[in-house]
Write a protein that holds these residues in place. Structure first.
Motif, PDB file in Angstrom:
ATOM      1  N   PHE A  68       0.835  -1.218   0.000  1.00  0.00           N
ATOM      2  CA  PHE A  68       0.000   0.000   0.000  1.00  0.00           C
ATOM      3  C   PHE A  68       0.858   1.252   0.000  1.00  0.00           C
ATOM      4  N   TRP A  69       1.850   1.260   0.866  1.00  0.00           N
ATOM      5  CA  TRP A  69       2.711   2.446   0.930  1.00  0.00           C
ATOM      6  C   TRP A  69       3.480   2.648  -0.371  1.00  0.00           C
ATOM      7  N   GLY A  70       3.912   1.566  -0.945  1.00  0.00           N
ATOM      8  CA  GLY A  70       4.635   1.692  -2.199  1.00  0.00           C
ATOM      9  C   GLY A  70       3.764   2.261  -3.307  1.00  0.00           C
ATOM     10  N   ILE A  71       2.501   1.785  -3.360  1.00  0.00           N
ATOM     11  CA  ILE A  71       1.580   2.304  -4.385  1.00  0.00           C
ATOM     12  C   ILE A  71       1.206   3.749  -4.090  1.00  0.00           C
ATOM     13  N   THR A  72       0.932   4.031  -2.812  1.00  0.00           N
ATOM     14  CA  THR A  72       0.458   5.362  -2.430  1.00  0.00           C
ATOM     15  C   THR A  72       1.481   6.431  -2.762  1.00  0.00           C
ATOM     16  N   TRP A  73       2.720   6.232  -2.370  1.00  0.00           N
ATOM     17  CA  TRP A  73       3.669   7.311  -2.619  1.00  0.00           C
ATOM     18  C   TRP A  73       3.963   7.463  -4.103  1.00  0.00           C
ATOM     19  N   ARG A  74       3.856   6.360  -4.837  1.00  0.00           N
ATOM     20  CA  ARG A  74       4.072   6.471  -6.275  1.00  0.00           C
ATOM     21  C   ARG A  74       2.906   7.213  -6.953  1.00  0.00           C
ATOM     22  N   LEU A  75       1.664   6.852  -6.515  1.00  0.00           N
ATOM     23  CA  LEU A  75       0.498   7.560  -7.075  1.00  0.00           C
ATOM     24  C   LEU A  75       0.503   9.026  -6.686  1.00  0.00           C
ATOM     25  N   THR A  76       0.880   9.293  -5.442  1.00  0.00           N
ATOM     26  CA  THR A  76       0.938  10.695  -4.994  1.00  0.00           C
ATOM     27  C   THR A  76       1.952  11.468  -5.817  1.00  0.00           C
ATOM     28  N   ALA A  77       3.070  10.859  -6.031  1.00  0.00           N
ATOM     29  CA  ALA A  77       4.092  11.519  -6.841  1.00  0.00           C
ATOM     30  C   ALA A  77       3.601  11.747  -8.266  1.00  0.00           C
ATOM     31  N   LEU A  78       2.914  10.718  -8.811  1.00  0.00           N
ATOM     32  CA  LEU A  78       2.368  10.856 -10.166  1.00  0.00           C
ATOM     33  C   LEU A  78       1.306  11.946 -10.214  1.00  0.00           C
ATOM     34  N   GLY A  79       0.432  11.974  -9.170  1.00  0.00           N
ATOM     35  CA  GLY A  79      -0.600  13.007  -9.114  1.00  0.00           C
ATOM     36  C   GLY A  79      -0.011  14.395  -9.038  1.00  0.00           C
ATOM     37  N   CYS A  80       1.041  14.533  -8.241  1.00  0.00           N
ATOM     38  CA  CYS A  80       1.687  15.845  -8.138  1.00  0.00           C
ATOM     39  C   CYS A  80       2.289  16.266  -9.471  1.00  0.00           C
ATOM     40  N   ILE A  82       1.205  15.286 -12.442  1.00  0.00           N
ATOM     41  CA  ILE A  82       0.092  15.643 -13.340  1.00  0.00           C
ATOM     42  C   ILE A  82      -0.472  17.005 -12.977  1.00  0.00           C
ATOM     43  N   LEU A  83      -0.717  17.207 -11.663  1.00  0.00           N
ATOM     44  CA  LEU A  83      -1.254  18.492 -11.223  1.00  0.00           C
ATOM     45  C   LEU A  83      -0.313  19.622 -11.592  1.00  0.00           C
ATOM     46  N   GLY A  84       0.965  19.402 -11.358  1.00  0.00           N
ATOM     47  CA  GLY A  84       1.933  20.431 -11.705  1.00  0.00           C
ATOM     48  C   GLY A  84       1.936  20.732 -13.195  1.00  0.00           C
ATOM     49  N   SER A  85       1.759  19.682 -14.008  1.00  0.00           N
ATOM     50  CA  SER A  85       1.732  19.891 -15.456  1.00  0.00           C
ATOM     51  C   SER A  85       0.512  20.698 -15.867  1.00  0.00           C
ATOM     52  N   ILE A  86      -0.652  20.344 -15.262  1.00  0.00           N
ATOM     53  CA  ILE A  86      -1.885  21.072 -15.599  1.00  0.00           C
ATOM     54  C   ILE A  86      -1.791  22.516 -15.147  1.00  0.00           C
ATOM     55  N   VAL A  87      -1.285  22.700 -13.917  1.00  0.00           N
ATOM     56  CA  VAL A  87      -1.109  24.068 -13.420  1.00  0.00           C
ATOM     57  C   VAL A  87      -0.162  24.843 -14.336  1.00  0.00           C
ATOM     58  N   GLY A  88       0.909  24.185 -14.752  1.00  0.00           N
ATOM     59  CA  GLY A  88       1.844  24.848 -15.651  1.00  0.00           C
ATOM     60  C   GLY A  88       1.205  25.217 -16.976  1.00  0.00           C
ATOM     61  N   TYR A  89       0.349  24.312 -17.487  1.00  0.00           N
ATOM     62  CA  TYR A  89      -0.331  24.617 -18.746  1.00  0.00           C
ATOM     63  C   TYR A  89      -1.246  25.834 -18.586  1.00  0.00           C
ATOM     64  N   PHE A  90      -2.077  25.822 -17.522  1.00  0.00           N
ATOM     65  CA  PHE A  90      -2.983  26.950 -17.309  1.00  0.00           C
ATOM     66  C   PHE A  90      -2.198  28.234 -17.085  1.00  0.00           C
ATOM     67  N   TYR A  91      -1.105  28.110 -16.365  1.00  0.00           N
ATOM     68  CA  TYR A  91      -0.270  29.283 -16.115  1.00  0.00           C
ATOM     69  C   TYR A  91       0.201  29.905 -17.425  1.00  0.00           C
ATOM     70  N   SER A  92       0.568  29.048 -18.369  1.00  0.00           N
ATOM     71  CA  SER A  92       1.080  29.546 -19.650  1.00  0.00           C
ATOM     72  C   SER A  92      -0.012  30.207 -20.495  1.00  0.00           C
ATOM     73  N   THR A  93      -1.277  29.857 -20.232  1.00  0.00           N
ATOM     74  CA  THR A  93      -2.377  30.423 -21.026  1.00  0.00           C
ATOM     75  C   THR A  93      -2.937  31.708 -20.440  1.00  0.00           C
ATOM     76  N   LEU A  94      -2.608  32.011 -19.202  1.00  0.00           N
ATOM     77  CA  LEU A  94      -3.171  33.196 -18.556  1.00  0.00           C
ATOM     78  C   LEU A  94      -2.554  34.459 -19.133  1.00  0.00           C
ATOM     79  N   PRO A  95      -3.397  35.424 -19.542  1.00  0.00           N
ATOM     80  CA  PRO A  95      -2.863  36.686 -20.079  1.00  0.00           C
ATOM     81  C   PRO A  95      -2.494  37.636 -18.951  1.00  0.00           C
ATOM     82  N   PRO A 227      -6.711  23.342 -10.376  1.00  0.00           N
ATOM     83  CA  PRO A 227      -5.421  23.743 -10.969  1.00  0.00           C
ATOM     84  C   PRO A 227      -5.461  25.131 -11.592  1.00  0.00           C
ATOM     85  N   TYR A 228      -6.621  25.520 -12.133  1.00  0.00           N
ATOM     86  CA  TYR A 228      -6.722  26.854 -12.728  1.00  0.00           C
ATOM     87  C   TYR A 228      -6.567  27.918 -11.644  1.00  0.00           C
TER      88      TYR A 228
END
Length: 744
Positions: A68-80, A82-95, A227-228
């Motif tokens: 469980f711990w192995g899956i959790t920290w890997r998923l958390t890292a993956l989620g972070c 993904i979230l960081g990528s989405i935030v970065g994308y929205f950041y780049s689109t903001l005027p 993320p927006y």
């Protein structure tokens, strides 16, 4: 030797190893040797071993935890990631922040009355760009206290706020994301920006549908919102986010942004708001239409009281300041409280060019002809007349009033009684109704223009006309009686039907139709002889404008309310109009003779209830044959006013005529309209008196007539004293009598 051996010294061997270790001496026992050692008793025990079963259980759960711990920290890292990528994308689109302050697809129309004062707004008004640093501190504090008290401490999303909202929703029997959303101000701004999705007319039918989609909730919307909002927090400062919010938030009554709302409701800038006013505006954010003070001032004040309490709880107001704000709640400015000219403003929006009114993409200033004093006078006059009439409770009867100057400039307008709170139908401009006897002045206008005199005589005797395809038509007078030979003046004053038909037939229906059309009643008119009795239809504003043409000396008068248009910020007008006068329809002499005849309607005829002491009044009553419509249209030397009464569903009225309640409303309205004005005479000509043909006719016997002649084409005509020839229509009893006597 033995003895010597016992006493000898060291052996030689011993001496050879000088320095060698001496025989080990026996170690002395420690003094504590007699007691057991305490250290020995506290020695660590051997590790306890699990049994087989317990060992299996512990090992199983340990393995699960490691997985469980192995899956959790890997998923958390993956989620972070993904979230960081989405935030970065929205950041780049903001005027840049300045580009987000006003994104309206359409502009607004601000309407000014004849004195240049604002009285109405249409479209989405935008008060201009403001910043969170320039608005009133009270407004900034009220918004934060109401919408997001942790605004300065989060990164766009508040987990505590979301958890609290879910708890409230569940406790009230709703879904976890239904109702309270726990949105931060940053998330609300994200919604206002529609998460960066621009309005596309090809995708949405209207801006309203687009905005409704932007305000939608649910899990998917929230997952996009988070993320927006974080991207906005990274891109903009807290002050910038508040600035976007202050400029884009919708606050009811067409006001977009706090500056527009402040001007709309309080006639002041958002930087000058008091705590009570700031609390009222902040309270609108929850439900702009419901809490708009123009819809319900009491409801808006109650909501503001809640906001004041929040401001006090969070330390933005002292107890004394909060008590003062509660004791002196915010009130609307005089213009907003009066809410005058609603029907008039709607008419302006429909009568102006679409690209500068309904479909404008610019902020437009509309200069109009409305007079707010006269609008108030009209509203108060109608209310007073209806109160005196004591309409039955729940009555659905409708009324419309139009007040205009002689040149057609509309000064006041009432489009009906708003019985259901959501009535946008303007009965003054949109209701096309039969005019009844209010049409008769145009019959006599045609006659006056052809040389007739108000002192000429006409028969009020039975009349039947054969209408091809329909048979015989026999009009009747309102009182079912006949008065014989009467003047044209008496005929109009008493609204006699048969004489009006005779005059119409004498001058020609086409001539009457042409005169009425040129005066502005341009709709399809009745083709038969009933034309003279108002079988045709018109709106109240058209009828009032036509009567203004008579007052104006016989010229076409086109009613108008829009005096000019200009873009906000520009001084040069795009459009201007200073009169509604057009071409001449009848001679000035004819118009003044007709005005005299219409004064007799009020002085001695069916319109006596419209009399105004000190003022000459000319007018005409109108009641349709089925009593579905009742009119009074009249004028003084200053203003022309029309009044209509009826039911929207054409239900016949009982006990109503144009000379009754409509004339009474006209008097109440015009009495108030003329307050402070000095009476002036009407432009009229009093005709010379002409004696009737003989005493018998003067007594109303109607048996002796004017001489009858036969024209070359065989038409029978009456020869009037001034030589005027009046054709006798087919079916006329005189014509029948002459034919029986062999006249040909």
């Amino acid at each position: 030797m033995a003895g010597a051996g016992n006493g000898r010294g060291r052996l030689v061997a011993d001496k050879r190893y000088a320095g060698a270790a001496k025989p080990a001496a026996k170690k002395a026992a420690p003094k504590t040797a007699a007691k057991p050692s305490k250290t020995r008793r506290t020695k660590a025990r051997p590790k306890r071993q699990h049994g087989l079963i317990m060992g299996l259980i512990v090992g199983f759960f340990s393995a699960i935890w490691r997985v469980f711990w192995g899956i959790t920290w890997r998923l958390t890292a993956l989620g972070c990631i993904i979230l960081g990528s989405i935030v970065g994308y929205f950041y780049s689109t903001l005027p840049e922040m300045e580009a987000l302050l006003d994104a309206r697809a359409r502009g607004s129309v601000t309407m000014l009355d004849r004195e240049g004062k604002v009285f109405a707004w249409r479209g989405e008004t935008f008060g201009g760009q403001i910043s969170s640093d320039t608005v009133s501190d009270h407004l900034r504090n009220a918004v934060i206290a109401t919408e997001d008290k942790r605004f300065y401490g989060h990164l766009g999303v508040s987990p505590r706020g979301i958890a609290s909202a879910i708890r409230i929703n569940l406790s009230e029997g709703r879904g976890p994301l239904q109702g309270n959303g726990g949105s931060t101000i940053t998330q609300q701004v994200a919604k206002l920006l529609c998460l960066g999705v621009a309005y596309d007319p090809a995708q949405w039918k209207s801006e309203a549908e687009y905005e409704e989609d932007c305000r939608g909730g649910g899990i998917v919307r929230k997952l996009k919102e988070f993320p927006y909002a974080i991207a906005m927090e990274l891109k903009y400062s807290k002050a910038d986010i508040l600035t976007i919010y202050f400029n884009r938030a919708y606050l009811g009554a067409g006001a977009r942004g706090f500056e527009a709302a402040s001007q709309r409701y309080f006639d002041k800038s958002a930087k000058d708001l008091t705590p009570a006013e700031a609390a009222m505006l902040a309270g609108l954010l929850k439900a702009p239409s419901r809490y708009a003070p123009t819809n319900s001032l009491k409801r808006a004040q109650d909501r503001a009281a809640v906001v004041i309490g929040l401001m006090q709880d969070q330390g933005y107001l002292t107890a004394d300041q909060a008590a003062d704000a509660l004791s002196r709640p915010a009130k609307l400015s005089p213009a907003a409280a009066a809410d005058r000219g609603g029907y008039f403003a709607d008419w302006i929006m429909k009568s102006g060019p679409d690209y500068l009114t309904r479909d404008t993409t610019e902020d437009v200033i509309a200069m109009t002809t409305l007079d707010q004093r006269l609008q108030t006078a009209a509203e108060e006059g109608l209310a007073a007349a209806l109160e005196a009439a004591q309409l039955k409770e729940g009555s659905k009867a409708q009324f419309a009033v139009v007040v205009m100057s002689a040149d057609g400039a509309v000064r006041a307008m009432i489009g009906g009684r708003n019985l259901d709170g959501n009535d946008s139908f303007n009965r003054a401009t949109q209701a096309v109704r039969q005019t009844g006897s209010a049409f008769k002045p145009f019959v006599y206008a045609a006659a006056m223009d052809l040389g007739y005199s108000p002192s000429d005589y006409v028969q009020d005797t039975p009349l039947c006309i054969n209408i091809p395809g329909s048979g015989e038509w026999c009009p009747e007078n309102y009182d079912k009686k006949f008065k014989g030979m009467i003047t044209l003046t008496q005929s109009l004053a008493e609204s006699r039907n048969i004489p009006a038909v005779r005059i119409s037939e004498a001058v020609g229906r086409d001539v009457v139709r042409q005169v009425a059309t040129q005066f502005g009643i341009g709709r399809d008119m009745a083709p038969g002889p009933a034309l003279a009795l108002g079988a045709s239809e018109a709106t109240l504003v058209e009828m009032t404008g036509a009567y203004a043409g008579i007052l104006n000396g016989g010229q076409l008068v086109k009613p108008y309310g829009l005096a000019g248009l200009r873009l906000q910020g520009d001084s040069a007008p795009l459009f201007e109009q200073d009169t509604g006068m057009g071409e001449r329809v009848i001679s000035e002499t004819a118009a003044q003779l007709l005005t005299y005849m219409m004064t007799q309607v009020v002085e001695v005829g069916t319109g006596k209830r419209a009399q105004m002491p000190g003022w000459q009044v000319a007018g005409k009553t109108g009641t349709t044959s089925d009593v579905k419509d009742a009119w009074f249209v009249g004028y003084t030397s200053e203003y022309v006013t029309g009044v209509w009464m009826g039911y929207d569903d054409n239900t016949p009225m009982k006990g109503i005529s144009g000379g009754g309640l409509p004339a009474g409303i006209w008097r109440e309205v015009m009495t108030r309209v003329h307050e402070g004005l000095t009476p002036k005479p009407l432009p009229l000509i009093v005709p010379e008196y002409r004696a009737p043909p003989n005493a018998a006719a003067a007594q109303g016997g109607g048996q002796t007539q004017y001489p009858v002649a036969v024209l070359q084409d065989g038409t029978l005509v009456q020869v009037m004293p001034d030589g005027t020839l009046i054709p006798l229509p087919p079916g006329d009893p005189i014509a029948d009598l002459m034919r029986q006597e062999g006249v040909n």
